[in-house]
Write a protein that holds these residues in place. Structure first.
Motif, PDB file in Angstrom:
ATOM      1  N   ALA A  99       0.831  -1.204   0.000  1.00 13.44           N
ATOM      2  CA  ALA A  99       0.000   0.000   0.000  1.00 13.44           C
ATOM      3  C   ALA A  99       0.867   1.257   0.000  1.00 13.44           C
ATOM      4  O   ALA A  99       0.580   2.231  -0.721  1.00 13.44           O
ATOM      5  CB  ALA A  99      -0.923  -0.014   1.223  1.00 13.44           C
ATOM      6  N   HIS A 100       1.948   1.248   0.784  1.00 11.34           N
ATOM      7  CA  HIS A 100       2.864   2.394   0.803  1.00 11.34           C
ATOM      8  C   HIS A 100       3.521   2.593  -0.560  1.00 11.34           C
ATOM      9  O   HIS A 100       3.668   3.732  -1.031  1.00 11.34           O
ATOM     10  CB  HIS A 100       3.945   2.180   1.866  1.00 11.34           C
ATOM     11  N   VAL A 101       3.948   1.489  -1.186  1.00 13.79           N
ATOM     12  CA  VAL A 101       4.612   1.565  -2.487  1.00 13.79           C
ATOM     13  C   VAL A 101       3.673   2.149  -3.531  1.00 13.79           C
ATOM     14  O   VAL A 101       4.061   3.003  -4.344  1.00 13.79           O
ATOM     15  CB  VAL A 101       5.123   0.173  -2.915  1.00 13.79           C
ATOM     16  N   ARG A 102       2.439   1.723  -3.527  1.00 20.59           N
ATOM     17  CA  ARG A 102       1.457   2.240  -4.489  1.00 20.59           C
ATOM     18  C   ARG A 102       1.256   3.748  -4.297  1.00 20.59           C
ATOM     19  O   ARG A 102       1.197   4.504  -5.273  1.00 20.59           O
ATOM     20  CB  ARG A 102       0.128   1.505  -4.322  1.00 20.59           C
ATOM     21  N   THR A 103       1.157   4.174  -3.048  1.00 16.37           N
ATOM     22  CA  THR A 103       0.992   5.607  -2.779  1.00 16.37           C
ATOM     23  C   THR A 103       2.188   6.395  -3.300  1.00 16.37           C
ATOM     24  O   THR A 103       2.040   7.457  -3.933  1.00 16.37           O
ATOM     25  CB  THR A 103       0.822   5.844  -1.267  1.00 16.37           C
ATOM     26  N   LEU A 104       3.393   5.892  -3.052  1.00 19.34           N
ATOM     27  CA  LEU A 104       4.602   6.564  -3.515  1.00 19.34           C
ATOM     28  C   LEU A 104       4.637   6.638  -5.038  1.00 19.34           C
ATOM     29  O   LEU A 104       4.966   7.688  -5.611  1.00 19.34           O
ATOM     30  CB  LEU A 104       5.832   5.829  -2.981  1.00 19.34           C
ATOM     31  N   LEU A 105       4.285   5.550  -5.709  1.00 16.12           N
ATOM     32  CA  LEU A 105       4.324   5.550  -7.167  1.00 16.12           C
ATOM     33  C   LEU A 105       3.286   6.486  -7.770  1.00 16.12           C
ATOM     34  O   LEU A 105       3.526   7.095  -8.817  1.00 16.12           O
ATOM     35  CB  LEU A 105       4.115   4.120  -7.692  1.00 16.12           C
ATOM     36  N   ARG A 106       2.137   6.615  -7.143  1.00 13.04           N
ATOM     37  CA  ARG A 106       1.132   7.558  -7.657  1.00 13.04           C
ATOM     38  C   ARG A 106       1.661   8.991  -7.611  1.00 13.04           C
ATOM     39  O   ARG A 106       1.302   9.824  -8.446  1.00 13.04           O
ATOM     40  CB  ARG A 106      -0.159   7.434  -6.846  1.00 13.04           C
ATOM     41  N   GLU A 107       2.529   9.271  -6.643  1.00 14.52           N
ATOM     42  CA  GLU A 107       3.112  10.602  -6.541  1.00 14.52           C
ATOM     43  C   GLU A 107       4.269  10.790  -7.517  1.00 14.52           C
ATOM     44  O   GLU A 107       4.410  11.855  -8.130  1.00 14.52           O
ATOM     45  CB  GLU A 107       3.578  10.850  -5.111  1.00 14.52           C
ATOM     46  N   LEU A 108       5.095   9.754  -7.672  1.00 14.37           N
ATOM     47  CA  LEU A 108       6.261   9.865  -8.546  1.00 14.37           C
ATOM     48  C   LEU A 108       5.884   9.748 -10.016  1.00 14.37           C
ATOM     49  O   LEU A 108       6.435  10.461 -10.866  1.00 14.37           O
ATOM     50  CB  LEU A 108       7.291   8.780  -8.193  1.00 14.37           C
ATOM     51  N   LEU A 109       4.970   8.826 -10.322  1.00 13.12           N
ATOM     52  CA  LEU A 109       4.569   8.558 -11.708  1.00 13.12           C
ATOM     53  C   LEU A 109       3.045   8.544 -11.797  1.00 13.12           C
ATOM     54  O   LEU A 109       2.414   7.490 -11.827  1.00 13.12           O
ATOM     55  CB  LEU A 109       5.133   7.205 -12.171  1.00 13.12           C
ATOM     56  N   PRO A 110       2.422   9.718 -11.853  1.00 15.10           N
ATOM     57  CA  PRO A 110       0.952   9.788 -11.829  1.00 15.10           C
ATOM     58  C   PRO A 110       0.294   9.055 -12.980  1.00 15.10           C
ATOM     59  O   PRO A 110      -0.849   8.605 -12.859  1.00 15.10           O
ATOM     60  CB  PRO A 110       0.676  11.295 -11.907  1.00 15.10           C
TER      61      PRO A 110
END
Length: 340
Positions: free
Chosen positions: A322-333
């Motif tokens: 869940a944390h990884v998904r949140t981070l990726l949404r911010e880095l690569l929308p």
């Protein structure tokens, strides 16, 4: 058969000569081996294993020859193993492949005859045997230095040498690796040199570093999940403030499910890795990371899988996911993520 005189002759079997031919079973074995060799990647894999300073290589080494996935490379190695040309041994995190000694001469002749400029099997240091005296690492590390200096021409050769030597010492001291120290040193030093080069150029690709204490659980899972979702769109690293000698066994099972192959091993945290990162994520390791301006720092409060039950590891993996998904949404929308 009819002769010019009209007489008929019969063909007498050449029994003594025919008896010298290989048996049908042997011919079948040879045909299977030749069929297995009739693939460019497999031939290149054999040449790489033969040319390795230690006489062995793992999937990660061979994957650098091609754009196919590590599972595909593993399949090709399995084919060569099934026909008796390769043998494998798992040592901790890694699976190493060697040429079966009985076939080493034949493969040497094959490779040297058809591609003499691409393989040199006679000048390498002999592979270490279980009961042999300790191998002199200096010439092996010197070869790593030369290879990496050619790969990173923008970095001073003395700096390359220092990184290789420091990497070897750090892994031997903190991670406790022994027989495969040269292979791990090459890989770790290569990562550090890539980080040094990137810190100077900043290519625009997000660079994420995951840090935990042992680099044997949480940080490995986070790195594997991020790489699974983003691939080469993000450069991902992991490290430990006090790295273990191996990845936790039950975490290894979870990593195997993510098809990371032999791509993970505990590594010490280095200043190079932090400087190259855009995002540094810590997980339970306190204030061990040096702080540099322009780098984003996060701390994820996730459980430690070291002593967790299998169910606990699954829950920790889900939390990290869940944390990884949140981070990726911010880095690569614009990145399309699979449903959870």
């Amino acid at each position: 058969m009819t002769t010019t005189s009209g007489a008929t002759e019969t063909c007498a079997p050449l029994t003594p000569l025919a008896s010298r031919a290989m048996s049908a079973a042997a011919a079948d074995d040879v045909a299977r081996a030749l069929k297995a060799l009739a693939d460019p990647l497999r031939l290149r894999a054999l040449s790489l294993i033969s040319a390795s300073p230690t006489g062995e290589a793992c999937v990660c080494d061979i994957s650098e020859l091609t754009d196919v996935s590590q599972p595909t490379v593993s399949h090709h190695l399995k084919v060569l193993k099934e026909v008796g040309l390769l043998t494998s041994e798992r040592r901790g995190t890694w699976v190493y492949y060697r040429i079966v000694p009985a076939h080493r001469g034949a493969l040497r002749s094959l490779l040297e005859t058809f591609a003499p400029a691409t393989v040199d099997l006679t000048s390498r240091t002999a592979p270490p045997q279980p009961d042999a005296q300790p191998v002199d690492l200096d010439p092996l590390l010197d070869r790593v230095v030369r290879d990496l200096a050619e790969r990173f021409p923008a970095i001073e050769p003395d700096r390359v040498r220092d990184v290789v030597r420091d990497s070897s010492t750090a892994l031997a001291r903190s991670a406790g690796v022994d027989r495969h120290l040269v292979v791990l040193t090459e890989r770790f030093a290569r990562q550090r040199l890539e980080d040094l080069a990137r810190a100077a150029t900043r290519d625009g690709v997000p660079h994420v570093l995951f840090v935990c204490v042992a680099n044997a659980g949480r940080s490995q899972l986070a790195a594997a999940l991020l790489h699974r979702y983003a691939g080469d769109a993000v450069v991902v690293r992991s490290a430990g403030s006090a790295p273990a000698s191996d990845v936790h066994a039950h975490v290894r099972t979870a990593l195997d499910d993510l098809d990371v192959g032999d791509a993970v091993f505990p590594k010490p945290l280095t200043d190079d890795a932090v400087r190259a990162a855009d995002v540094v994520v810590t997980m339970g390791c306190g204030d061990v990371c040096p702080v540099y301006p322009g780098i984003r720092y996060e701390d994820w409060a996730v459980g430690d899988p070291a002593l967790a039950s299998p169910e606990g590891v699954d829950a920790i993996r889900a939390d990290i996911d869940a944390h990884v998904r949140t981070l990726l949404r911010e880095l690569l929308p614009d990145l399309a993520l699979p449903s959870a």
